[in-house]
Design an enzyme around this catalytic site. Structure first.
Site, mmCIF file in Angstrom:
data_model
loop_
_atom_site.group_PDB
_atom_site.id
_atom_site.type_symbol
_atom_site.label_atom_id
_atom_site.label_comp_id
_atom_site.label_asym_id
_atom_site.label_seq_id
_atom_site.Cartn_x
_atom_site.Cartn_y
_atom_site.Cartn_z
ATOM 1 C CG HIS A 83 -0.642 0.357 2.490
ATOM 2 N ND1 HIS A 83 -0.355 -0.575 3.466
ATOM 3 C CD2 HIS A 83 -0.492 1.555 3.084
ATOM 4 C CE1 HIS A 83 -0.044 0.046 4.589
ATOM 5 N NE2 HIS A 83 -0.109 1.332 4.397
ATOM 6 C CG ASP A 205 0.330 -4.009 2.838
ATOM 7 O OD1 ASP A 205 0.894 -3.532 1.834
ATOM 8 O OD2 ASP A 205 -0.492 -3.376 3.513
ATOM 9 C CB SER A 592 2.570 1.707 6.573
ATOM 10 O OG SER A 592 1.340 1.320 7.084
HETATM 11 N N1 ARG Z 1 -4.969 0.547 7.720
HETATM 12 C C1 ARG Z 1 -3.657 0.629 7.154
HETATM 13 C C2 ARG Z 1 -3.111 2.060 7.270
HETATM 14 O O1 ARG Z 1 -3.679 2.855 7.965
HETATM 15 C C3 ARG Z 1 -3.603 0.095 5.759
HETATM 16 C C4 ARG Z 1 -4.339 0.892 4.722
HETATM 17 C C5 ARG Z 1 -4.249 0.349 3.316
HETATM 18 N N2 ARG Z 1 -5.149 -0.774 3.059
HETATM 19 C C6 ARG Z 1 -6.467 -0.669 2.694
HETATM 20 N N3 ARG Z 1 -7.154 -1.779 2.527
HETATM 21 N N4 ARG Z 1 -7.073 0.475 2.533
HETATM 22 O O2 ARG Z 1 -2.523 2.656 6.417
HETATM 23 N N1 ASP Z 2 -1.559 1.489 8.096
HETATM 24 C C1 ASP Z 2 -0.827 2.563 8.753
HETATM 25 C C2 ASP Z 2 0.178 3.207 7.789
HETATM 26 O O1 ASP Z 2 -0.025 3.227 6.609
HETATM 27 C C3 ASP Z 2 -0.184 2.087 10.001
HETATM 28 C C4 ASP Z 2 -1.071 2.241 11.190
HETATM 29 O O2 ASP Z 2 -1.863 3.210 11.250
HETATM 30 O O3 ASP Z 2 -0.936 1.435 12.103
HETATM 31 O O4 ASP Z 2 1.146 3.817 8.192
#
Ligand code: ARG
Ligand code: ASP
Length: 656
Positions: A83, A205, A592
């Protein structure tokens, strides 16, 4: 006397950074090293951060200004999340070469793909400059001097503890960063938005890049003559595995936390701001989801939009739940009462802060609502968009979004901050929805759209006015220039009043160390979530009918043949491949892509998420449930090897 002592003890317990809480400055890690070693870390503070010799910091980068990445070879090979590399992967994807769907594996250096506007930054050094600044030097001067030291150097001065301490960060920035590999999205984004922020998780990921430098190993703009960067340090990879309770450490760039805010600000987040933003996004997501379900072309078109809206939406829900469950407002209120008693200026300071919150909360809320509603709508559709085959099919959805967001602005934005252009339009048209229709009509038609333009100008003017009221444009959180000054004194006071409490500065996208352990958690009464998932779980979720769970046939075949090669391990008596794991490190957005390291400093995973119920850790960390989620390095290697056939990469890395 006895009672004060008791409350003091209770309070210290409350305040003392719990087991795995904290995001520590690497240059000051010697203050934590005894605790880290007691918990299983085997190396030294100098191994983590040194300006005299290669250390772990030289293998960690700020990736693309908002994620983290880590070096894994002597030739500049870098791992981050899928991502985090998504933009780059998407930009290289066409209908003929659809790397998003099918993945991308460069077989030779020549096949590695350059990326415009993608850079990485290594931390050269950090140093406190509080004294220089008190002596009259400006941050601009300090930055200018540091950047003049070498070509490619970039510097920032960042405030810790609301400016109580100032630190200079000197980075070396590399602008030639090439895409080397990405798994198919059905692996890299497996589970999609459905599984986002969720455990058990099965997302691969990761993506792979390479840093290029001039032949003398210095930063250089893209050139075919550039060569793979030779890093001072890269991580060895451990495939030996781990057990629950084993030490883990995360080295990366957490973006934004606010652990020291007053109860008033927590109350604002939990009772006003998050619920309003969630409700506004509920409506947007419903409209977009309906469109996606009605038409496959719309499903694809709105995929990125849906993901972006849903990511924060789900995070905020976890945050509200967590803050409510932890009773953070009440806990903080009690702490503040004690502070007012214990600190000679405490009461006065808190009164001043509360008064400032009363002054700024409504305009700040108006700002948030304006950004979530009027400013979230397009002022026009570009020619490229109009040329897309899907464009006509979007009409109804776009119109519904205009109606919904105009209605929400009218209902939720505090009246004195609603712009006259909007109020006039609503009065003339009869309702926010009727006005939305008129504006949408113009925007959709293309060409001049005077109504939309005037809303744009009006809302911009109002946002500028609010920024002026708050006296600062550092507006990631509810704050103002005056409040920042008061917080400087407050946090300083907290640190003086409770010197034995370990304090760490809020995250601000500077390099930090977090440490904890591989850890499951009690999800519900009697329901313990273990910290490791496996390929068997992917197969259980596999469903060709559901987009988010439709895995590549190659993965099904490997599972059927149990053809795991050296990546197979026995877990609970079953031969399988480990996929993701949970740990108790304190992380946030920006972490991330961060390396997850074991006690010997070897790479065991790549961080990419938290459980949604952990997300209040940006304000209050609860060691019993706050968990970060990482993709197991053994799954990364398995996918590279068995799905990508990338023997070249496997050979290049140092795998133990
Ligand atoms: N929750 C994670 C973060 O805050 C991953 C986001 C990307 N993945 C998604 N399915 N939107 O960045
Ligand atoms: N998914 C988040 C990021 O992209 C990480 C988190 O918020 O724990 O940095």
């Amino acid at each position: 006397m006895k009672r004060t002592l008791l409350t003091l003890c209770a309070l210290l317990g409350l305040l003392s950074a719990a087991a795995d809480e904290g995001m520590w400055l690497p240059s000051l890690i010697s203050e934590r090293i005894d605790d880290m070693r007691a918990k299983g870390f085997r190396l030294t503070a100098e191994d983590i951060y040194s300006i005299n010799r290669a250390s772990m910091k030289d293998a960690v980068v700020l990736f693309d200004g908002g994620c983290t990445g880590e070096l894994v070879s002597a030739e500049g090979l870098l791992l981050t999340n899928h991502h985090c590399g998504y933009d780059a992967i998407q930009r290289h994807s066409t209908v003929e070469h659809d790397y998003l769907t099918y993945g991308f594996w460069a077989r030779t250096r020549q096949e590695e793909l350059p990326n415009k506007d993608l850079n990485v930054r290594f931390l050269v050094r950090m140093e406190e400059v509080t004294d220089r600044i008190s002596a009259g030097e400006t941050s601009a001067e300090i930055i200018r001097k540091a950047e003049a030291e070498a070509p490619g150097y970039r510097a920032t001065v960042e405030q810790m503890y609301y400016g109580d301490q100032q630190f200079l960060f000197v980075y070396e920035q590399f602008d030639d960063v090439r895409l080397v590999a990405a798994p198919p999205s059905s692996i890299g984004k497996f589970g999609g938005d459905t599984d986002n922020w969720i455990w058990p998780r099965h997302t691969g990921d990761f993506s792979v890049f390479r840093i290029y430098a001039s032949p003398d190993n210095k930063p250089a703009a893209y050139s075919p003559d550039n060569v793979p960067y030779r890093p001072k340090k890269f991580f060895t990879i451990s495939t030996k595995g781990f057990r629950e309770g084993d030490f883990t450490m995360i080295y990366g760039f957490p973006g934004n936390t606010q652990e020291y805010i007053l109860s008033d600000a927590v109350d604002y987040v939990a009772r006003l701001s998050d619920p309003a933003k969630i409700a506004i996004r509920d409506g947007r997501l419903e409209i977009i989801t309906q469109a996606q379900e009605s038409d496959p072309a719309l499903r694809i078109h709105y995929a990125a939009k849906h993901a972006a809206i849903a990511n924060a939406w789900k995070k905020w829900q976890g945050e509200v739940l967590g803050l409510t469950r932890m009773k953070t407002v009440e806990t903080k209120r009690r702490q503040e009462e004690t502070f007012a008693r214990e600190n000679s200026r405490g009461a006065e300071l808190l009164d001043a802060m509360r008064a400032e919150y009363r002054r700024i909360t409504t305009p700040y809320f108006a700002r948030e609502i304006t950004l979530e509603t009027l400013r979230a709508l397009p002022a026009k559709y570009t020619d490229e968009e109009r040329a897309e085959a899907v464009f006509p099919a979007r009409r109804e959805t776009e119109e519904r979004l205009f109606r919904w967001l105009f209605g929400e602005y009218a209902r939720r934005c505090p009246a004195q901050y609603q712009i006259p252009e909007f109020l006039d339009g609503v009065a003339e048209s009869g309702s926010p929805e009727a006005f939305a229709d008129r504006v949408f009509e113009q925007v959709w038609a293309g060409g001049d759209a005077p109504l939309a333009d005037s809303l744009r100008t009006g809302s911009k003017r109002m946002l500028d006015h609010i920024t002026w009221l708050l006296g600062t444009d550092r507006l990631r959180n509810l704050t103002s220039k005056r409040l920042d000054g008061l917080y400087r004194e407050y946090v300083h006071g907290l640190r003086q009043t409770w010197p034995e409490r370990p304090f760490y500065p809020d995250a601000n996208l500077t390099l930090r160390v977090a440490y904890g352990a591989i850890a499951g958690y009690e999800y519900a009464d009697g329901e313990y979530h273990t910290p490791q998932t496996t390929l068997d779980g992917i197969i259980a979720k596999d469903n060709p009918e559901i987009y988010d769970y439709d895995i590549p046939q190659a993965l099904r075949d490997l599972y059927a043949a149990k053809d795991y090669g050296r990546w197979g391990v026995v877990i609970n008596g079953r031969r399988t491949v480990p996929v993701c794991f949970l740990a108790s490190n304190h992380t946030t957005g920006g972490n991330s892509g961060s390396p997850v390291l074991n006690g010997r400093g070897e790479l065991i995973g790549i961080n990419f998420d938290r459980t949604w119920r952990s997300t209040m850790s940006d304000i209050a960390f609860d060691p019993s449930i706050c968990r970060n989620i990482a993709v197991d390095i053994r799954y990364v290697l398995f996918v590279m090897d068995r799905i990508g056939g990338a023997k070249n990469l496997i050979k290049e890395m140092n795998i133990k």
